[in-house]
Enzyme design. Sequence first.
Site, PDB file in Angstrom:
ATOM      1  N   ARG A   2       0.854  -1.182   0.000  1.00 46.09           N
ATOM      2  CA  ARG A   2       0.000   0.000   0.000  1.00 46.09           C
ATOM      3  C   ARG A   2       0.890   1.232   0.000  1.00 46.09           C
ATOM      4  NH1 ARG A   2      -3.493  -2.567  -1.554  1.00 46.09           N
ATOM      5  NH2 ARG A   2      -5.499  -3.084  -0.635  1.00 46.09           N
ATOM      6  N   HIS A  61      -0.926  -0.055  -9.909  1.00 47.62           N
ATOM      7  CA  HIS A  61      -1.601  -0.984  -8.980  1.00 47.62           C
ATOM      8  C   HIS A  61      -2.159  -2.200  -9.746  1.00 47.62           C
ATOM      9  CE1 HIS A  61      -3.901  -1.255  -4.914  1.00 47.62           C
ATOM     10  NE2 HIS A  61      -3.593  -2.463  -5.381  1.00 47.62           N
ATOM     11  N   GLU A  93      -3.590   7.311  -4.783  1.00 51.45           N
ATOM     12  CA  GLU A  93      -3.741   6.805  -6.151  1.00 51.45           C
ATOM     13  C   GLU A  93      -5.219   6.828  -6.573  1.00 51.45           C
ATOM     14  OE1 GLU A  93      -2.132   2.767  -5.159  1.00 51.45           O
ATOM     15  OE2 GLU A  93      -4.071   2.045  -5.872  1.00 51.45           O
TER      16      GLU A  93
HETATM   17  P1  NAP Z   1      -1.100 -11.174   5.285  1.00 53.28           P
HETATM   18  O1  NAP Z   1      -1.126 -12.622   4.915  1.00 53.28           O
HETATM   19  O2  NAP Z   1      -2.055 -10.674   6.314  1.00 53.28           O
HETATM   20  O3  NAP Z   1       0.413 -10.831   5.743  1.00 53.28           O
HETATM   21  C1  NAP Z   1       0.770  -9.626   6.372  1.00 53.28           C
HETATM   22  C2  NAP Z   1       2.162  -9.790   6.985  1.00 53.28           C
HETATM   23  O4  NAP Z   1       2.572  -8.528   7.524  1.00 53.28           O
HETATM   24  C3  NAP Z   1       2.255 -10.801   8.114  1.00 53.28           C
HETATM   25  O5  NAP Z   1       3.500 -11.471   8.011  1.00 53.28           O
HETATM   26  C4  NAP Z   1       2.265  -9.942   9.374  1.00 53.28           C
HETATM   27  O6  NAP Z   1       2.956 -10.654  10.407  1.00 53.28           O
HETATM   28  C5  NAP Z   1       3.011  -8.712   8.891  1.00 53.28           C
HETATM   29  N1  NAP Z   1       2.656  -7.498   9.621  1.00 53.28           N
HETATM   30  C6  NAP Z   1       1.410  -6.991   9.819  1.00 53.28           C
HETATM   31  N2  NAP Z   1       1.487  -5.849  10.517  1.00 53.28           N
HETATM   32  C7  NAP Z   1       2.800  -5.626  10.778  1.00 53.28           C
HETATM   33  C8  NAP Z   1       3.514  -4.606  11.454  1.00 53.28           C
HETATM   34  N3  NAP Z   1       2.881  -3.570  12.031  1.00 53.28           N
HETATM   35  N4  NAP Z   1       4.861  -4.692  11.511  1.00 53.28           N
HETATM   36  C9  NAP Z   1       5.506  -5.724  10.944  1.00 53.28           C
HETATM   37  N5  NAP Z   1       4.887  -6.728  10.285  1.00 53.28           N
HETATM   38  C10 NAP Z   1       3.550  -6.691  10.208  1.00 53.28           C
HETATM   39  O7  NAP Z   1      -1.346 -10.251   4.019  1.00 53.28           O
HETATM   40  P2  NAP Z   1      -1.068 -10.605   2.465  1.00 53.28           P
HETATM   41  O8  NAP Z   1      -2.197 -11.375   1.897  1.00 53.28           O
HETATM   42  O9  NAP Z   1       0.313 -11.146   2.342  1.00 53.28           O
HETATM   43  O10 NAP Z   1      -1.171  -9.134   1.824  1.00 53.28           O
HETATM   44  C11 NAP Z   1      -0.322  -8.069   2.250  1.00 53.28           C
HETATM   45  C12 NAP Z   1      -0.818  -6.771   1.677  1.00 53.28           C
HETATM   46  O11 NAP Z   1      -0.555  -6.710   0.279  1.00 53.28           O
HETATM   47  C13 NAP Z   1      -2.343  -6.554   1.752  1.00 53.28           C
HETATM   48  O12 NAP Z   1      -2.748  -6.115   3.020  1.00 53.28           O
HETATM   49  C14 NAP Z   1      -2.595  -5.541   0.657  1.00 53.28           C
HETATM   50  O13 NAP Z   1      -2.555  -4.238   1.195  1.00 53.28           O
HETATM   51  C15 NAP Z   1      -1.413  -5.735  -0.297  1.00 53.28           C
HETATM   52  N6  NAP Z   1      -1.851  -6.210  -1.638  1.00 53.28           N
HETATM   53  C16 NAP Z   1      -1.509  -5.501  -2.748  1.00 53.28           C
HETATM   54  C17 NAP Z   1      -1.906  -5.936  -4.002  1.00 53.28           C
HETATM   55  C18 NAP Z   1      -1.529  -5.208  -5.277  1.00 53.28           C
HETATM   56  O14 NAP Z   1      -2.250  -5.331  -6.270  1.00 53.28           O
HETATM   57  N7  NAP Z   1      -0.433  -4.496  -5.328  1.00 53.28           N
HETATM   58  C19 NAP Z   1      -2.697  -7.070  -4.123  1.00 53.28           C
HETATM   59  C20 NAP Z   1      -3.027  -7.778  -2.976  1.00 53.28           C
HETATM   60  C21 NAP Z   1      -2.601  -7.345  -1.718  1.00 53.28           C
HETATM   61  P3  NAP Z   1       2.850 -10.263  11.966  1.00 53.28           P
HETATM   62  O15 NAP Z   1       1.379 -10.166  12.263  1.00 53.28           O
HETATM   63  O16 NAP Z   1       3.539 -11.394  12.667  1.00 53.28           O
HETATM   64  O17 NAP Z   1       3.548  -8.989  12.122  1.00 53.28           O
END
Ligand code: NAP
Length: 310
Positions: free
Chosen positions: A229, A276, A258
């Site tokens: 993000r 994006h 965006e």
């Molecule tokens: P996820 O499975 O929930 O993984 C999030 C990771 O971030 C976990 O390892 C979590 O571990 C860590 N985390 C969360 N808060 C944190 C903090 N404050 N400090 C350090 N680490 C933290 O999410 P995902 O499915 O991988 O997706 C991640 C993000 O990608 C989404 O939330 C979305 O915003 C973005 N995304 C972008 C696109 C695009 O088109 N560009 C598409 C899909 C998703 P801990 O809880 O142990 O910290």
Amino acid sequence: MTILQTTPLPSPQQPSDLLGDAVPILDQLDDPCVWLRAQGGDVECLITHSMRGAPAALLNSLPNLKLIANFGAGIDLIDVEAARRGQVAITASGDVLTHDVADMALWQILTLLRGNAHADAFVRAGDWTGGPLPLGRSARGRRIGILGFGRIGQAIALRAEAIGMIVGYHSRSAVLWSELRHEADPLALARWADVVVVALPGGAKTEAFVDAAFLDALGPEGMLVNIARGSVIDERALIAALRDRRLGAAALDVFRGEPALDPDLLEAPNLLLTPHIGSATRDARVAMLEHVVANVRAFRSGMPLAGRIL
Ligand code: NAP
């Protein structure tokens, strides 16, 4: 049961095509406020897009809401606390887009390392006759630090290992089954890594997580990729670091505000921009739509929800 959709979804079809019901789309109504006053009390299910979310003001006008079915992985624009207070369930896309987003990150990493974002334009412009493109760098043996080691971060790690990169990651808790290097201190990860990929959720807790100090720790040879993000990065600090050559290069798929961009991003050197498109494949978008529709149907028939976050 009345279903409301906030905005058109970026998918080949809309939920109404699959559900067979007319689903009003808030952003396309002549007067959304009038509609909400008249019919907001009937809405039990809200379909939204992760870049539209569900702010408290909207949730307050839907007093009988039971489900928010989110199209996308990120729920940072949904007021989760307001949903919790109202005992509203939230579902998100879970794993259906993970691998396409990780593929996109791999493409960004390789494009930065090889320095060949403009190779096609270079050939077409006839510039090849004036000499070759500058040399790029190998991926093999380079260190990649992944910020956020959830679904997408882990899928990026798999790909990075497959091309010979050395992987480390930062998340608040270590993933116990993984033998990869876990860094509790994000700055230490930035100092260690050649390339950092951001795969954190957006929202208040990760606001400007990548700031000037982090970029300086990554350093003048370092590269940054963001597929998470825009809010996770201090964009002004990034622009300054690229301009001053305190950071080597960056690739951004997501931006603050965006699709409008800070105009200085367009002038910053060594910056690869994409609009994006992490999950922008036909396959992922169809699967995301089907996931939303399956949850609406499950909700209607009292069956368990998939990808439930709340
Ligand atoms: P996820 O499975 O929930 O993984 C999030 C990771 O971030 C976990 O390892 C979590 O571990 C860590 N985390 C969360 N808060 C944190 C903090 N404050 N400090 C350090 N680490 C933290 O999410 P995902 O499915 O991988 O997706 C991640 C993000 O990608 C989404 O939330 C979305 O915003 C973005 N995304 C972008 C696109 C695009 O088109 N560009 C598409 C899909 C998703 P801990 O809880 O142990 O910290």
